[in-house]
Design a protein around this motif. Structure first.
Motif, PDB file in Angstrom:
ATOM      1  N   ASP A   1       0.833  -1.210   0.000  1.00 14.35           N
ATOM      2  CA  ASP A   1       0.000   0.000   0.000  1.00 14.35           C
ATOM      3  C   ASP A   1       0.864   1.255   0.000  1.00 14.35           C
ATOM      4  OD1 ASP A   1      -2.338  -1.594   0.203  1.00 14.35           O
ATOM      5  OD2 ASP A   1      -2.048  -1.743   2.369  1.00 14.35           O
ATOM      6  N   TYR A   2       1.904   1.266   0.824  1.00 11.91           N
ATOM      7  CA  TYR A   2       2.779   2.439   0.889  1.00 11.91           C
ATOM      8  C   TYR A   2       3.461   2.691  -0.449  1.00 11.91           C
ATOM      9  CZ  TYR A   2       2.178   1.748   5.928  1.00 11.91           C
ATOM     10  OH  TYR A   2       1.658   1.586   7.189  1.00 11.91           O
ATOM     11  N   ARG A   3       3.862   1.617  -1.122  1.00  6.41           N
ATOM     12  CA  ARG A   3       4.537   1.785  -2.405  1.00  6.41           C
ATOM     13  C   ARG A   3       3.592   2.380  -3.444  1.00  6.41           C
ATOM     14  NH1 ARG A   3       6.510  -2.724  -2.394  1.00  6.41           N
ATOM     15  NH2 ARG A   3       8.523  -2.128  -1.497  1.00  6.41           N
ATOM     16  N   ILE A   4       2.323   2.010  -3.392  1.00  8.74           N
ATOM     17  CA  ILE A   4       1.338   2.593  -4.311  1.00  8.74           C
ATOM     18  C   ILE A   4       1.213   4.090  -4.066  1.00  8.74           C
ATOM     19  CG2 ILE A   4      -1.110   2.639  -4.913  1.00  8.74           C
ATOM     20  CD1 ILE A   4      -1.200  -0.350  -4.378  1.00  8.74           C
ATOM     21  N   ILE A   5       1.214   4.501  -2.796  1.00  7.23           N
ATOM     22  CA  ILE A   5       1.109   5.924  -2.466  1.00  7.23           C
ATOM     23  C   ILE A   5       2.315   6.689  -3.007  1.00  7.23           C
ATOM     24  CG2 ILE A   5       1.043   7.591  -0.581  1.00  7.23           C
ATOM     25  CD1 ILE A   5      -0.458   5.516   1.072  1.00  7.23           C
ATOM     26  N   ILE A   6       3.518   6.172  -2.750  1.00  5.54           N
ATOM     27  CA  ILE A   6       4.728   6.867  -3.178  1.00  5.54           C
ATOM     28  C   ILE A   6       4.800   6.922  -4.696  1.00  5.54           C
ATOM     29  CG2 ILE A   6       7.239   6.802  -3.155  1.00  5.54           C
ATOM     30  CD1 ILE A   6       5.984   7.650  -0.514  1.00  5.54           C
ATOM     31  N   GLU A   7       4.534   5.814  -5.364  1.00  5.34           N
ATOM     32  CA  GLU A   7       4.602   5.809  -6.826  1.00  5.34           C
ATOM     33  C   GLU A   7       3.530   6.710  -7.434  1.00  5.34           C
ATOM     34  OE1 GLU A   7       4.310   1.740  -7.929  1.00  5.34           O
ATOM     35  OE2 GLU A   7       6.392   1.251  -7.373  1.00  5.34           O
ATOM     36  N   GLY A   8       2.362   6.794  -6.794  1.00  6.31           N
ATOM     37  CA  GLY A   8       1.332   7.705  -7.289  1.00  6.31           C
ATOM     38  C   GLY A   8       1.755   9.162  -7.172  1.00  6.31           C
ATOM     39  N   LEU A   9       2.392   9.533  -6.061  1.00  5.46           N
ATOM     40  CA  LEU A   9       2.890  10.897  -5.910  1.00  5.46           C
ATOM     41  C   LEU A   9       4.014  11.187  -6.897  1.00  5.46           C
ATOM     42  CD1 LEU A   9       2.927  11.219  -2.008  1.00  5.46           C
ATOM     43  CD2 LEU A   9       1.264  12.183  -3.599  1.00  5.46           C
ATOM     44  N   GLN A  10       4.835  10.210  -7.164  1.00  8.51           N
ATOM     45  CA  GLN A  10       5.914  10.416  -8.141  1.00  8.51           C
ATOM     46  C   GLN A  10       5.365  10.644  -9.537  1.00  8.51           C
ATOM     47  OE1 GLN A  10       8.198   6.846  -7.605  1.00  8.51           O
ATOM     48  NE2 GLN A  10       9.394   7.658  -5.883  1.00  8.51           N
ATOM     49  N   ARG A  11       4.234  10.034  -9.852  1.00 12.28           N
ATOM     50  CA  ARG A  11       3.616  10.232 -11.167  1.00 12.28           C
ATOM     51  C   ARG A  11       2.730  11.459 -11.225  1.00 12.28           C
ATOM     52  NH1 ARG A  11       2.980   4.450 -10.816  1.00 12.28           N
ATOM     53  NH2 ARG A  11       0.868   4.784 -10.010  1.00 12.28           N
ATOM     54  N   GLY A  12       2.564  12.151 -10.089  1.00  8.98           N
ATOM     55  CA  GLY A  12       1.744  13.353 -10.065  1.00  8.98           C
ATOM     56  C   GLY A  12       0.258  13.096  -9.941  1.00  8.98           C
ATOM     57  N   GLN A  13      -0.144  11.928  -9.458  1.00  7.44           N
ATOM     58  CA  GLN A  13      -1.557  11.624  -9.278  1.00  7.44           C
ATOM     59  C   GLN A  13      -2.123  12.374  -8.087  1.00  7.44           C
ATOM     60  OE1 GLN A  13      -1.505   7.317  -8.935  1.00  7.44           O
ATOM     61  NE2 GLN A  13      -2.103   7.076 -11.076  1.00  7.44           N
ATOM     62  N   THR A  14      -3.425  12.601  -8.118  1.00 10.88           N
ATOM     63  CA  THR A  14      -4.102  13.232  -6.991  1.00 10.88           C
ATOM     64  C   THR A  14      -4.326  12.202  -5.893  1.00 10.88           C
ATOM     65  OG1 THR A  14      -6.313  12.757  -7.855  1.00 10.88           O
ATOM     66  CG2 THR A  14      -5.251  14.798  -8.584  1.00 10.88           C
ATOM     67  N   TRP A  15      -4.647  12.686  -4.699  1.00 10.85           N
ATOM     68  CA  TRP A  15      -4.896  11.772  -3.584  1.00 10.85           C
ATOM     69  C   TRP A  15      -6.152  10.941  -3.828  1.00 10.85           C
ATOM     70  CZ3 TRP A  15      -1.471  10.613   0.054  1.00 10.85           C
ATOM     71  CH2 TRP A  15      -0.416  11.500   0.266  1.00 10.85           C
ATOM     72  N   ALA A  16      -7.122  11.501  -4.526  1.00  8.86           N
ATOM     73  CA  ALA A  16      -8.332  10.732  -4.840  1.00  8.86           C
ATOM     74  C   ALA A  16      -8.005   9.571  -5.774  1.00  8.86           C
ATOM     75  CB  ALA A  16      -9.383  11.647  -5.471  1.00  8.86           C
ATOM     76  N   GLU A  17      -7.138   9.813  -6.772  1.00 11.27           N
ATOM     77  CA  GLU A  17      -6.745   8.738  -7.683  1.00 11.27           C
ATOM     78  C   GLU A  17      -5.944   7.667  -6.956  1.00 11.27           C
ATOM     79  OE1 GLU A  17      -6.379  11.421 -11.796  1.00 11.27           O
ATOM     80  OE2 GLU A  17      -4.625  11.076 -10.522  1.00 11.27           O
ATOM     81  N   ILE A  18      -5.068   8.084  -6.060  1.00 12.94           N
ATOM     82  CA  ILE A  18      -4.287   7.119  -5.294  1.00 12.94           C
ATOM     83  C   ILE A  18      -5.199   6.299  -4.390  1.00 12.94           C
ATOM     84  CG2 ILE A  18      -2.493   6.878  -3.544  1.00 12.94           C
ATOM     85  CD1 ILE A  18      -1.190   9.397  -4.682  1.00 12.94           C
TER      86      ILE A  18
END
Length: 322
Positions: free
Chosen positions: A20-37
């Protein structure tokens, strides 16, 4: 993970893991919003944002900002932020299990090396009377409790019974895992398996009760062979213990199994399973018949939007004699 067709937050209440943590970090690295993550993680936006405090150091003094804001800014400045070291330390401080690829691999290795158990009708029976080994090693290496390790074994799909886990790996005497295993063995003696078969439109074709999973699986083959000749049929087997309501068990079918058979697929006598006398379509809308009970105005089925009576209540008034 596609969550549009079911419960919107399927992982709500589940243990947080390194995945789960890796999904959060990778989503932020790709510029995704918190809703998308949050949609990918399967949890609410507030839950994901609150969990960001595990992935970044606490802020000392000065103007305090929320952890998710600081984590988002840190990833923009430092994409290779070492969140794993921080997450491990904070999990250890809070005495929470930390599951990652290495921990899962260790569990799989110990499980594969442990003595196997075999299924004999009701309950798990060991091939030898030697106590299970491996749980103490896992608990010491991973610094986790027996209960946390057993829950992970179920999540990984290695076993569906706490009794089997204790038989193969052992447990701490008097601990919570031993109590779970005792309850599982008691349930095995009184549990029953329900087989339900439904048609393409959700109409119930068959419901039957069986003493064990093996008998239910055999009945499933018979039912699918019979009703599959007429069209698509979905079957599901669930285990239930008399006297308990709304329980879910690890060995329940998580999804219905669909099958279509022709007459030549399986040659099974037609009198093996008794088909239901009548098929009930739960989706069919039927109009209630006129009631023969004494007149009661409070029983009228009045449309709340139009104030109109149903068709069977709209009758002309009686004629008055002159």
């Amino acid at each position: 993970m596609d969550i549009d067709s079911g419960y919107p937050w399927p992982m709500q209440g589940a243990r947080w893991t390194a995945y789960d943590y890796r999904i959060i970090i990778e989503g932020l690295q790709r510029g995704q919003t918190w809703a998308e993550i949050a949609r990918v993680v399967g949890r609410t936006v507030s839950a994901v944002q609150n969990r960001a405090s595990i992935l970044i150091e606490n802020e000392d003094g000065g103007r305090r900002r929320k952890a998710w804001q600081r984590l988002q800014d840190r990833i923009e400045i430092e994409p290779d932020h070492d969140w794993e070291t921080i997450a491990r330390r904070k999990h250890a401080e809070a005495e929470l299990p930390y599951w990652d690829e290495n921990a899962d691999a260790h569990v799989r290795t110990v499980w594969a090396a442990a003595p196997t158990a075999v299924w004999r009708g009701r309950g798990w029976l060991r091939r030898s009377l030697e106590p299970g080994v491996g749980m103490a090693e896992l608990s010491a290496a991973l610094r986790m409790s027996d209960a946390d390790i057993s829950d992970r074994i179920v999540i990984l799909g290695l076993s569906t019974s706490y009794a089997e886990i204790v038989d193969r790996l052992g447990c701490t005497p008097g601990g919570s895992l031993e109590q779970r295993a005792n309850l599982a063995r008691a349930d095995d003696q009184s549990s029953q398996y329900v087989l339900v078969a439904a048609g393409e439109l959700g109409d119930i074709l068959h419901v039957s009760l069986h003493a064990d999973r093996e008998a239910a699986e055999y009945a499933r083959v018979v039912v699918e062979s019979r009703f599959g000749r007429q069209g698509p049929v979905s079957t599901r087997i669930v285990r239930r213990v008399p006297g308990r309501l709304f329980d879910e068990y690890p060995n329940d079918d998580q999804h219905s199994r669909s099958a279509v058979h022709t007459a030549k697929d399986l040659d099974i006598p037609r009198d093996t399973v008794v088909a239901p006398a009548q098929v009930v379509d739960l989706d069919e809308e039927t109009e209630p018949p006129p009631s023969s009970a004494p007149f009661n105005p409070w029983d009228w089925d009045i449309d709340s939007a139009t104030g109109a009576l149903p068709a069977y209540m709209r009758r002309p008034p009686p004629r008055r004699s002159k």
